[in-house]
Write a protein that holds these residues in place. Structure first.
Motif, PDB file in Angstrom:
ATOM      1  N   LYS A  48       0.809  -1.229   0.000  1.00 32.01           N
ATOM      2  CA  LYS A  48       0.000   0.000   0.000  1.00 32.01           C
ATOM      3  C   LYS A  48       0.840   1.276   0.000  1.00 32.01           C
ATOM      4  O   LYS A  48       1.958   1.306   0.503  1.00 32.01           O
ATOM      5  N   PHE A  49       0.233   2.334  -0.539  1.00 29.62           N
ATOM      6  CA  PHE A  49       0.775   3.679  -0.416  1.00 29.62           C
ATOM      7  C   PHE A  49       0.111   4.345   0.783  1.00 29.62           C
ATOM      8  O   PHE A  49      -1.119   4.426   0.857  1.00 29.62           O
ATOM      9  N   GLY A  50       0.936   4.782   1.724  1.00 31.18           N
ATOM     10  CA  GLY A  50       0.386   5.504   2.875  1.00 31.18           C
ATOM     11  C   GLY A  50       0.843   6.940   2.854  1.00 31.18           C
ATOM     12  O   GLY A  50       0.128   7.842   2.435  1.00 31.18           O
ATOM     13  N   CYS A  51       2.087   7.158   3.269  1.00 31.63           N
ATOM     14  CA  CYS A  51       2.610   8.517   3.397  1.00 31.63           C
ATOM     15  C   CYS A  51       3.494   8.929   2.227  1.00 31.63           C
ATOM     16  O   CYS A  51       3.589  10.101   1.901  1.00 31.63           O
ATOM     17  N   GLY A  52       4.186   7.977   1.629  1.00 37.24           N
ATOM     18  CA  GLY A  52       5.109   8.286   0.535  1.00 37.24           C
ATOM     19  C   GLY A  52       6.437   8.853   0.986  1.00 37.24           C
ATOM     20  O   GLY A  52       7.280   9.190   0.155  1.00 37.24           O
ATOM     21  N   CYS A 100       8.305   2.840  -0.964  1.00 35.44           N
ATOM     22  CA  CYS A 100       7.965   4.175  -1.490  1.00 35.44           C
ATOM     23  C   CYS A 100       9.189   5.046  -1.654  1.00 35.44           C
ATOM     24  O   CYS A 100       9.159   6.037  -2.376  1.00 35.44           O
ATOM     25  N   ARG A 107      11.116   0.148   2.981  1.00 36.18           N
ATOM     26  CA  ARG A 107       9.994   0.983   2.515  1.00 36.18           C
ATOM     27  C   ARG A 107      10.100   1.150   1.005  1.00 36.18           C
ATOM     28  O   ARG A 107      11.008   1.841   0.533  1.00 36.18           O
ATOM     29  N   ALA A 139       8.384   7.417   3.756  1.00 40.21           N
ATOM     30  CA  ALA A 139       9.072   6.464   4.627  1.00 40.21           C
ATOM     31  C   ALA A 139       8.725   6.619   6.107  1.00 40.21           C
ATOM     32  O   ALA A 139       9.552   6.348   6.979  1.00 40.21           O
ATOM     33  N   GLN A 140       7.478   7.051   6.391  1.00 40.62           N
ATOM     34  CA  GLN A 140       7.111   7.289   7.791  1.00 40.62           C
ATOM     35  C   GLN A 140       6.048   6.341   8.340  1.00 40.62           C
ATOM     36  O   GLN A 140       5.798   6.330   9.539  1.00 40.62           O
ATOM     37  N   CYS A 141       5.388   5.555   7.479  1.00 40.00           N
ATOM     38  CA  CYS A 141       4.243   4.790   8.000  1.00 40.00           C
ATOM     39  C   CYS A 141       4.399   3.272   7.908  1.00 40.00           C
ATOM     40  O   CYS A 141       3.773   2.535   8.645  1.00 40.00           O
ATOM     41  N   GLY A 142       5.180   2.792   6.947  1.00 40.52           N
ATOM     42  CA  GLY A 142       5.410   1.348   6.814  1.00 40.52           C
ATOM     43  C   GLY A 142       4.389   0.602   5.977  1.00 40.52           C
ATOM     44  O   GLY A 142       4.521  -0.604   5.781  1.00 40.52           O
ATOM     45  N   ALA A 143       3.366   1.296   5.447  1.00 44.21           N
ATOM     46  CA  ALA A 143       2.337   0.601   4.659  1.00 44.21           C
ATOM     47  C   ALA A 143       2.916  -0.056   3.406  1.00 44.21           C
ATOM     48  O   ALA A 143       2.361  -1.021   2.898  1.00 44.21           O
ATOM     49  N   CYS A 144       4.031   0.474   2.921  1.00 47.18           N
ATOM     50  CA  CYS A 144       4.610   0.016   1.646  1.00 47.18           C
ATOM     51  C   CYS A 144       5.735  -0.995   1.855  1.00 47.18           C
ATOM     52  O   CYS A 144       6.499  -1.252   0.927  1.00 47.18           O
TER      53      CYS A 144
END
Ligand code: FES
Ligand code: FES
Length: 154
Positions: A37-41, A60, A58, A43-48
């Protein structure tokens, strides 16, 4: 443009692409591997999070040029049928709520257990620290990691 060959989920694939393109866009837009997933773009959220030579990274913020020659694994490549021990533990603990962050959580947890099959509480907390869950599933994530670490399958 450059021709770059990547190994993604044990399959070699060549791309004619701007070498600065983030790996995440290649996964999602070119290969339709949309579990990542794309979250923050930024490198702050880990969704990617994906595995890069076995380590959680990460995607992204990873230019595709840096991924050439490396082994990339996404959530789709973790197991054939969603039956990796970590995925089974996630089901057992009914971890996800909205689910958006969970592929990234599982990829980070799997990388942790691959290098440290019996992590302590603080090792789990440190490893998972950068994966944000806006639904607050942290307690169940930790319990699922403990279950997977005790399963002797990891
Ligand atoms: S989308 Fe990559 S860390 Fe948030
Ligand atoms: S389950 Fe919703 S963001 Fe984590």
């Amino acid at each position: 443009m450059a021709s770059i060959t990547l190994s993604i989920n044990n399959k070699e694939q060549a791309f004619d692409i701007d070498p600065n393109t983030p790996l995440l866009w290649v996964l999602r837009d070119h290969l339709k591997l949309v579990g990542t997933k794309f979250g923050c773009g930024i490198a702050q959220c880990g969704a990617c999070t994906v595995h890069f030579n076995g380590n959680a990274v990460r995607s992204c913020q990873l230019p595709i040029s840096s991924a050439a020659g490396s082994k990339i694994t996404t959530i789709e490549g973790l197991s054939e049928n969603g039956d990796h021990p970590v995925q089974k533990a996630w089901l057992e603990h009914d971890v996800p709520q909205c689910g958006y962050c969970q592929a990234g959580q599982i990829m980070t947890a799997t990388a942790l257990l691959n290098r440290n099959p019996n992590p302590t509480d603080s090792e789990i907390e440190n490893a998972m620290n950068g994966n944000i869950c806006r639904c607050g599933t942290y307690t169940r994530i930790k319990a699922a990691i403990k279950t997977a670490s005790n399963s002797q399958e990891v």
